[in-house]
Design a protein around this motif. Structure first.
Motif, PDB file in Angstrom:
ATOM      1  N   ILE A  88      -3.686   6.289  -7.874  1.00 38.26           N
ATOM      2  CA  ILE A  88      -4.303   7.171  -6.908  1.00 38.26           C
ATOM      3  C   ILE A  88      -4.988   8.100  -7.444  1.00 38.26           C
ATOM      4  O   ILE A  88      -5.608   9.162  -6.900  1.00 38.26           O
ATOM      5  CB  ILE A  88      -3.510   7.794  -5.803  1.00 38.26           C
ATOM      6  N   GLN A 125      -0.455   4.817   0.352  1.00 34.37           N
ATOM      7  CA  GLN A 125       0.029   3.678   1.221  1.00 34.37           C
ATOM      8  C   GLN A 125      -0.972   2.167   0.865  1.00 34.37           C
ATOM      9  O   GLN A 125      -0.335   1.239   1.345  1.00 34.37           O
ATOM     10  CB  GLN A 125      -0.101   3.832   2.480  1.00 34.37           C
ATOM     11  N   SER A 126      -2.012   2.432  -0.052  1.00 35.37           N
ATOM     12  CA  SER A 126      -2.599   1.173  -0.234  1.00 35.37           C
ATOM     13  C   SER A 126      -2.165   0.624  -1.691  1.00 35.37           C
ATOM     14  O   SER A 126      -2.433  -0.489  -1.940  1.00 35.37           O
ATOM     15  CB  SER A 126      -4.088   1.529  -0.453  1.00 35.37           C
ATOM     16  N   ILE A 127      -1.230   1.299  -2.339  1.00 34.18           N
ATOM     17  CA  ILE A 127      -0.397   0.706  -3.225  1.00 34.18           C
ATOM     18  C   ILE A 127       0.352  -0.449  -2.676  1.00 34.18           C
ATOM     19  O   ILE A 127       1.318  -0.337  -2.042  1.00 34.18           O
ATOM     20  CB  ILE A 127       0.321   1.675  -4.207  1.00 34.18           C
ATOM     21  N   PRO A 128       0.429  -1.575  -3.372  1.00 32.94           N
ATOM     22  CA  PRO A 128       1.254  -2.866  -2.851  1.00 32.94           C
ATOM     23  C   PRO A 128       2.652  -2.171  -3.461  1.00 32.94           C
ATOM     24  O   PRO A 128       3.086  -2.127  -4.501  1.00 32.94           O
ATOM     25  CB  PRO A 128       0.558  -3.748  -3.863  1.00 32.94           C
ATOM     26  N   ARG A 153      -7.746  -2.055  -9.266  1.00 30.71           N
ATOM     27  CA  ARG A 153      -6.156  -1.983  -9.308  1.00 30.71           C
ATOM     28  C   ARG A 153      -6.160  -3.457  -9.692  1.00 30.71           C
ATOM     29  O   ARG A 153      -6.720  -4.272  -9.336  1.00 30.71           O
ATOM     30  CB  ARG A 153      -5.955  -1.576  -7.856  1.00 30.71           C
ATOM     31  N   ASP A 208       4.918   9.200   2.146  1.00 26.07           N
ATOM     32  CA  ASP A 208       5.063   7.864   1.827  1.00 26.07           C
ATOM     33  C   ASP A 208       6.576   7.324   1.566  1.00 26.07           C
ATOM     34  O   ASP A 208       6.596   6.198   1.785  1.00 26.07           O
ATOM     35  CB  ASP A 208       4.128   7.619   0.485  1.00 26.07           C
ATOM     36  N   ALA A 266      -3.401   7.893   2.364  1.00 22.82           N
ATOM     37  CA  ALA A 266      -3.990   6.664   2.482  1.00 22.82           C
ATOM     38  C   ALA A 266      -3.866   6.154   1.143  1.00 22.82           C
ATOM     39  O   ALA A 266      -3.573   4.898   1.269  1.00 22.82           O
ATOM     40  CB  ALA A 266      -5.502   6.706   2.997  1.00 22.82           C
ATOM     41  N   GLY A 267      -4.223   6.744   0.136  1.00 19.08           N
ATOM     42  CA  GLY A 267      -4.080   6.259  -1.240  1.00 19.08           C
ATOM     43  C   GLY A 267      -2.846   5.593  -1.909  1.00 19.08           C
ATOM     44  O   GLY A 267      -2.637   4.613  -2.160  1.00 19.08           O
ATOM     45  N   GLN A 325       2.403   5.434  -9.194  1.00 19.59           N
ATOM     46  CA  GLN A 325       1.641   5.966  -7.817  1.00 19.59           C
ATOM     47  C   GLN A 325       0.420   6.819  -8.404  1.00 19.59           C
ATOM     48  O   GLN A 325      -0.715   6.724  -8.114  1.00 19.59           O
ATOM     49  CB  GLN A 325       2.582   6.763  -7.089  1.00 19.59           C
ATOM     50  N   GLN A 329      -8.423   8.959  -5.413  1.00 14.87           N
ATOM     51  CA  GLN A 329      -8.265   9.968  -4.395  1.00 14.87           C
ATOM     52  C   GLN A 329      -7.872  11.523  -4.982  1.00 14.87           C
ATOM     53  O   GLN A 329      -8.745  12.308  -4.259  1.00 14.87           O
ATOM     54  CB  GLN A 329      -7.042   9.523  -3.464  1.00 14.87           C
TER      55      GLN A 329
END
Length: 296
Positions: A211, A182-185, A296, A98, A179-180, A207, A214
């Motif tokens: 996540i 990369q979904s964090i803004p 979130r 990441d 994937a989790g 982070q 996940q």
């Protein structure tokens, strides 16, 4: 908005589409479960020809067997150590990917490849890799004879089993955790950096909390999967040895049922193992799942 009736003009079409999967699930999942439950209360003859109901006698016999408890303890140790490493290592790799460190892009593709390798094949490969004479540790064994001997040392054999299990679990957990992440803004990372938070502080304060769903998913799947997935590794790597040191409960069930022809005892152990997995999963959702936030 497209209505469901416009998607499926025939109301029976969705059922027909899922019917093959439902049939396979019933035949290869529910039927064996109920058969095991049935046999656990009967004394089955090895080659057929009738059975006799014995009630709870099978459970009393299994629970009084010291080998059952030894296999159960090994199963718990394998489950805790293997599952923890199978989530921790992919988490570290996902954090590195990441952050887009050097070679992280091709590494993402390479780390997914082991998912296409069958468990039995993994066992064969790792048995060769950890071979004390021709494997990677052969030079160490030559310098210090006997320091690595999975063929005669139960601890060494157990370590090879855990290593093979962890390697096979990396791809799926890596994809889920990456994937989790990369979904964090990115705005959250930028805001934390502006507040003076360093890389490690951002990992633990930004982070990892975000996540948590996940992480919870991978932990639940790993703990339940480790109970059964070890069979193919044991069968190809150690055969339960040396001296039964790698005989987990799932492999003991196989040897009792197919080698010892104790169908009732194997079915009883299967029932106990199934109840244990159900209780373990329920406990994870009860004590850990409640603390996981999906907003979130």
């Amino acid at each position: 908005m497209t209505s469901e009736s416009s998607l499926f003009s025939n109301r029976w079409l969705p059922l027909l589409l899922v019917a093959p999967l439902m049939l396979l699930t019933v035949l290869f999942f529910y039927v064996p479960i109920f058969q095991a439950l049935y046999w656990s209360f009967f004394l089955e003859r090895p080659f057929g020809g009738g059975s006799m109901i014995v009630g709870w006698d099978n459970f009393a016999r299994v629970l009084s067997d010291p080998e059952f408890w030894k296999a159960g303890r090994r199963t718990i140790v394998f489950m805790v150590c293997g599952s923890t490493l199978a989530v921790l290592i992919p988490l570290i790799l996902a954090l590195a990917a990441d952050r887009k460190i050097l070679m992280s892009l091709p590494a993402r593709n390479v780390l997914v490849w082991p998912k296409g390798v069958a468990g039995a094949s993994i066992g064969v490969v790792f048995a060769f890799i950890f071979n004390p004479f021709v494997g990677l540790l052969a030079p160490l064994n030559s310098a210090f004879p006997g320091i690595w001997a999975p063929g005669i040392d139960g601890t060494d054999a157990f370590i090879t089993l855990i290593a093979a299990h962890v390697w096979g679990g990396i791809p799926f957990n890596f994809v889920i955790l990456l994937a989790g992440l990369q979904s964090i803004p990115r705005s959250l990372h930028q805001a934390a950096a502006m507040d003076g938070a360093g890389p490690w502080r951002r990992i633990f304060d930004v982070q990892l909390p975000l996540i948590a769903p996940q992480l919870f998913l991978t932990l639940v799947l790993e703990f339940t999967e480790s109970v059964t997935s070890a069979f193919s590794l044991i069968d190809t790597m150690t055969d339960g040895g040396p001296g039964g040191s790698t005989t987990l409960l799932v492999y003991k069930i196989y040897t009792d049922g197919f080698s010892g022809y104790d169908l009732s005892g194997a079915s009883t152990q299967t029932t106990i193992l199934m109840v244990f997995v159900v209780l373990l999963t329920a406990a994870q959702f009860l004590f850990v799942g409640r603390r996981v936030s999906y907003d979130r």
